[in-house]
Design an enzyme around this catalytic site. Structure first.
Site, PDB file in Angstrom:
ATOM      1  N   GLY A  81      -4.813 -16.739   2.942  1.00  0.00           N
ATOM      2  CA  GLY A  81      -4.518 -15.387   3.177  1.00  0.00           C
ATOM      3  C   GLY A  81      -5.141 -14.714   4.569  1.00  0.00           C
ATOM      4  N   ARG A  82      -6.286 -15.837   4.999  1.00  0.00           N
ATOM      5  CA  ARG A  82      -7.044 -15.132   6.082  1.00  0.00           C
ATOM      6  C   ARG A  82      -7.374 -16.198   7.054  1.00  0.00           C
ATOM      7  NH1 ARG A  82     -12.388 -12.497   4.026  1.00  0.00           N
ATOM      8  NH2 ARG A  82     -12.776 -13.708   2.072  1.00  0.00           N
ATOM      9  N   LYS A 130     -11.166 -18.131  10.206  1.00  0.00           N
ATOM     10  CA  LYS A 130     -11.387 -17.564   8.912  1.00  0.00           C
ATOM     11  C   LYS A 130     -11.331 -16.105   9.426  1.00  0.00           C
ATOM     12  CE  LYS A 130     -13.358 -16.939   4.548  1.00  0.00           C
ATOM     13  NZ  LYS A 130     -14.381 -17.538   3.547  1.00  0.00           N
ATOM     14  N   ASP A 132      -6.368  -7.879   3.720  1.00  0.00           N
ATOM     15  CA  ASP A 132      -5.920  -7.331   5.070  1.00  0.00           C
ATOM     16  C   ASP A 132      -6.012  -8.579   5.983  1.00  0.00           C
ATOM     17  OD1 ASP A 132      -8.701  -7.734   5.101  1.00  0.00           O
ATOM     18  OD2 ASP A 132      -9.162  -5.872   5.416  1.00  0.00           O
ATOM     19  N   GLY A 133      -6.174  -9.746   5.602  1.00  0.00           N
ATOM     20  CA  GLY A 133      -6.273 -10.907   6.191  1.00  0.00           C
ATOM     21  C   GLY A 133      -7.550 -10.996   7.215  1.00  0.00           C
ATOM     22  N   ASP A 179      -9.255 -22.935  -6.508  1.00  0.00           N
ATOM     23  CA  ASP A 179      -8.888 -23.003  -4.791  1.00  0.00           C
ATOM     24  C   ASP A 179      -9.989 -23.086  -3.968  1.00  0.00           C
ATOM     25  OD1 ASP A 179      -9.158 -20.243  -6.342  1.00  0.00           O
ATOM     26  OD2 ASP A 179      -8.994 -19.643  -4.218  1.00  0.00           O
ATOM     27  N   ASN A 180     -11.211 -23.183  -4.646  1.00  0.00           N
ATOM     28  CA  ASN A 180     -12.540 -23.147  -3.743  1.00  0.00           C
ATOM     29  C   ASN A 180     -13.185 -24.625  -3.755  1.00  0.00           C
ATOM     30  OD1 ASN A 180     -11.735 -20.679  -2.825  1.00  0.00           O
ATOM     31  ND2 ASN A 180     -13.800 -19.670  -4.115  1.00  0.00           N
ATOM     32  N   ASP A 233     -15.601 -22.475   1.190  1.00  0.00           N
ATOM     33  CA  ASP A 233     -15.565 -21.133   0.903  1.00  0.00           C
ATOM     34  C   ASP A 233     -16.824 -20.587   0.439  1.00  0.00           C
ATOM     35  OD1 ASP A 233     -13.077 -21.519   1.744  1.00  0.00           O
ATOM     36  OD2 ASP A 233     -12.049 -20.340   0.019  1.00  0.00           O
TER      37      ASP A 233
HETATM   38  P1  AMP Z   1     -11.889 -16.311  -2.166  1.00  0.00           P
HETATM   39  O1  AMP Z   1     -12.117 -15.892  -3.613  1.00  0.00           O
HETATM   40  O2  AMP Z   1     -12.363 -15.593  -1.054  1.00  0.00           O
HETATM   41  O3  AMP Z   1     -11.726 -17.673  -1.949  1.00  0.00           O
HETATM   42  O4  AMP Z   1      -9.992 -16.043  -2.137  1.00  0.00           O
HETATM   43  C1  AMP Z   1      -9.161 -16.038  -2.962  1.00  0.00           C
HETATM   44  C2  AMP Z   1      -7.801 -15.497  -2.231  1.00  0.00           C
HETATM   45  O5  AMP Z   1      -7.705 -14.489  -1.896  1.00  0.00           O
HETATM   46  C3  AMP Z   1      -7.461 -16.696  -1.309  1.00  0.00           C
HETATM   47  O6  AMP Z   1      -5.857 -16.929  -1.351  1.00  0.00           O
HETATM   48  C4  AMP Z   1      -7.860 -15.940   0.015  1.00  0.00           C
HETATM   49  O7  AMP Z   1      -7.113 -16.376   1.146  1.00  0.00           O
HETATM   50  C5  AMP Z   1      -7.327 -14.680  -0.307  1.00  0.00           C
HETATM   51  N1  AMP Z   1      -8.186 -13.543   0.269  1.00  0.00           N
HETATM   52  C6  AMP Z   1      -9.414 -13.030   0.206  1.00  0.00           C
HETATM   53  N2  AMP Z   1      -9.892 -12.273   1.125  1.00  0.00           N
HETATM   54  C7  AMP Z   1      -8.755 -11.716   1.733  1.00  0.00           C
HETATM   55  C8  AMP Z   1      -8.318 -11.020   2.809  1.00  0.00           C
HETATM   56  N3  AMP Z   1      -9.344  -9.871   3.040  1.00  0.00           N
HETATM   57  N4  AMP Z   1      -7.169 -10.808   3.007  1.00  0.00           N
HETATM   58  C9  AMP Z   1      -6.240 -11.781   2.524  1.00  0.00           C
HETATM   59  N5  AMP Z   1      -6.457 -12.572   1.809  1.00  0.00           N
HETATM   60  C10 AMP Z   1      -7.860 -12.690   1.369  1.00  0.00           C
HETATM   61 MG    MG Z   2     -11.087 -19.281  -1.231  1.00  0.00          MG
END
Ligand code: AMP
Ligand code: MG
Length: 502
Positions: free
Chosen positions: A104-105, A124, A136-137, A263-264, A273
């Site tokens: 997502g980012r 990232k 917001d990416g 996913d992590n 992550d």
């Molecule tokens: P995470 O828990 O940080 O590993 O993220 C879980 C999911 O949310 C993944 O698909 C990330 O890419 C997405 N994600 C987390 N933060 C953001 C962000 N600020 N913008 C877009 N996608 C995000």
């Molecule tokens: Mg992640």
């Protein structure tokens, strides 16, 4: 496309060799090609000389005017031949199927050939992708510094991890609980493929893609499996063993990941992550580092079991490729013993034991029980234990003083001294070994917090100083550094709250 591609001749070796992106060869079901979102007026926050060296970059890589590295690693330019893409994956979050997630980012830039093999580079925080969902990416400066420092700290500790080359920042506002500013981390790994990539294609009933992905991982990262009677079960077995070893590494250093969603989880058994992670200060096996983890699913003591749960999710995803489900179960089966063996080996090293003897496990458990009861500082207790004096009657004050229940410690110390004598352990020689097994410096939350606060005020020196300390965590590093970075956390450290928000 508002991202400028530099002229080919502008980039000297090793970067001019093109940017093969083997993952891209899998085809468009696996990713979306898209440029990074430009980051206004970027500046350097930090660079890792060790990571640059790993990539074979020259020492001046960040400053060479012809390379424009600041622009490239903030998402404003790409080097010739880079094909930026975001990959799709799914996963289980907090034990529940979360459906499609994806980068997502994060953006894949391509690979560099290094003496350690091909390394993928990823930005990232480089802007929105089709997988951003509500996000917001972007990544904020705070979390980017945490990821940067911890990646390099883990490498210093010898724990498998994705690496971090640099952080760039910008005044671009980003909304989290408060308004913060944007940053981009460039991370590096042989592969960023996660358990969730496999789950994605299994769940969406795409067996051809699932097979292609799995063949890709075997070909590039687990070549031994190709010759096994059942290559896919063999892959699962190897991932199982690597994950067990990683969990032993985390436990032995008091690391809490905080968000062990599938996913992590890296298919290579890397720590990946970095979000609301933490290193244990006072030892509490139930410690929860992620403020958003209300149930304590990812508490320190539960990490090894969670990893096993996650391996089951991976096995489930691979089932379409494995002829007999019993083969998948058989591949998972060694996890508990492998983890227990690896953990015992690490605790033994931390206690300076060279042999395995009956009662070792109890000796370790006893110490951990005393430490937990008295909330002893995890890192300091083990580090001080290196100076343990086996001479009868020795007071061993430095470590003894850490315990409230001195009688309990004395009882344990008697057993420990006797155990050391049973292998004719020499204090001086053992101390050297123990200081290679028990880090003096870990990335405690309060240390990161000071570096972050300074950086938020425009001073990045503390990030650099801390990086320099953490890249050699087992070295003594002198009195000034010890006083500043190896002491007990201050009172205010307990009020730091780390959540998923990054
Ligand atoms: P995470 O828990 O940080 O590993 O993220 C879980 C999911 O949310 C993944 O698909 C990330 O890419 C997405 N994600 C987390 N933060 C953001 C962000 N600020 N913008 C877009 N996608 C995000
Ligand atoms: Mg992640």
């Amino acid at each position: 496309m508002n991202v400028i591609e530099l002229a080919n001749e502008a980039v000297a070796p090793p970067l001019a060799r093109g940017w093969p992106n083997r993952f891209q060869g899998l085809g468009e079901s696996f990713y979306t090609a898209l440029p990074p979102e430009p980051l206004p007026d970027p500046h350097w926050v930090a660079t890792s000389a060790d990571c640059a060296a790993l990539l074979g970059l020259p020492p001046d890589w960040a400053q060479r005017p012809d390379w424009q590295a600041l622009q490239v690693f903030s998402g404003n330019q790409v080097w010739p031949g880079m094909h930026t893409l975001a990959s799709v994956y799914s996963g289980h979050q907090f034990g529940v199927w979360a459906g499609q997630l994806g980068d997502g980012r994060a953006l894949w830039l391509g690979e560099i050939d290094t003496p350690a093999g091909a390394m993928e580079l990823q930005l990232k925080g480089a802007g929105r992708t089709p997988y951003s969902r509500m996000g917001d990416g972007r990544a904020v400066l705070r979390s980017s510094i945490r990821e940067f420092l911890c990646s390099e700290a883990m490498a210093g500790l010898g724990i498998p991890t994705t690496r971090a080359l640099c952080v760039t920042g910008s005044a671009l506002p980003v909304r989290r609980e408060t308004i913060e500013t944007a940053a981009v981390v460039t991370r590096v790994a042989p592969s960023f493929i996660r358990f969730g990539h496999f789950e994605h294609f299994a769940h969406h009933d795409q067996p051809a893609e699932l097979r292609a992905l799995t063949d890709f991982v075997i070909a590039h990262h687990y070549p031994d499996c190709r010759d096994a009677p059942e290559p896919y079960a063999a892959l699962l077995a190897q991932v199982t063993l690597r994950t067990a070893a990683l969990m032993a590494d985390w436990q032995a250093v008091g690391f809490c990941h905080g968000v062990m969603n599938t996913d992590n989880m890296s298919i290579l058994g890397l720590t990946i992550d970095y979000g609301p992670f933490g290193f244990l200060d006072q030892f509490d096996p139930g410690h929860i580092c992620n403020h958003s983890d209300h149930q304590g699913r990812y508490a320190w003591a539960r990490q090894p079991n969670v990893a096993f749960w996650n391996l089951h999710a991976l096995a489930q995803a691979l089932l379409p490729l494995i002829p007999d489900p019993d083969q998948a179960l058989a591949a998972l089966e060694p996890y508990k013993a492998a983890f227990a063996d690896a953990l015992l080996a690490r605790w033994s090293a931390k206690l300076g034991l060279r042999t395995r003897q009956d009662g070792d496990r109890e000796l370790i458990d006893d110490l951990l029980r005393c430490m937990a009861a008295d909330r002893c500082d995890f890192t300091i207790t083990f580090r001080r234990l290196a100076a343990f004096d086996t001479e009868p009657g020795a007071a061993n004050e430095a470590v003894r003083d850490l315990f409230i229940d001195r009688a309990a410690f004395d009882a344990w110390a008697g057993l420990y001294a006797a155990r050391l004598q049973r292998e004719a352990s020499l204090d001086a020689e053992r101390a050297v070994r123990m200081n290679r097994a028990n880090p003096k410096f870990v990335l405690r939350n309060h240390l990161a917090e000071v570096a972050i606060r300074n950086a938020q005020a425009g001073d990045f020196m503390e990030v650099e100083r801390l990086l320099n300390v953490l890249r050699r965590p087992f070295d003594e590093q002198g009195a000034t550094t010890s006083d500043a970075y190896a002491g007990f956390p201050p009172e205010w450290a307990q009020s730091i709250e780390v959540s998923c928000s990054s």
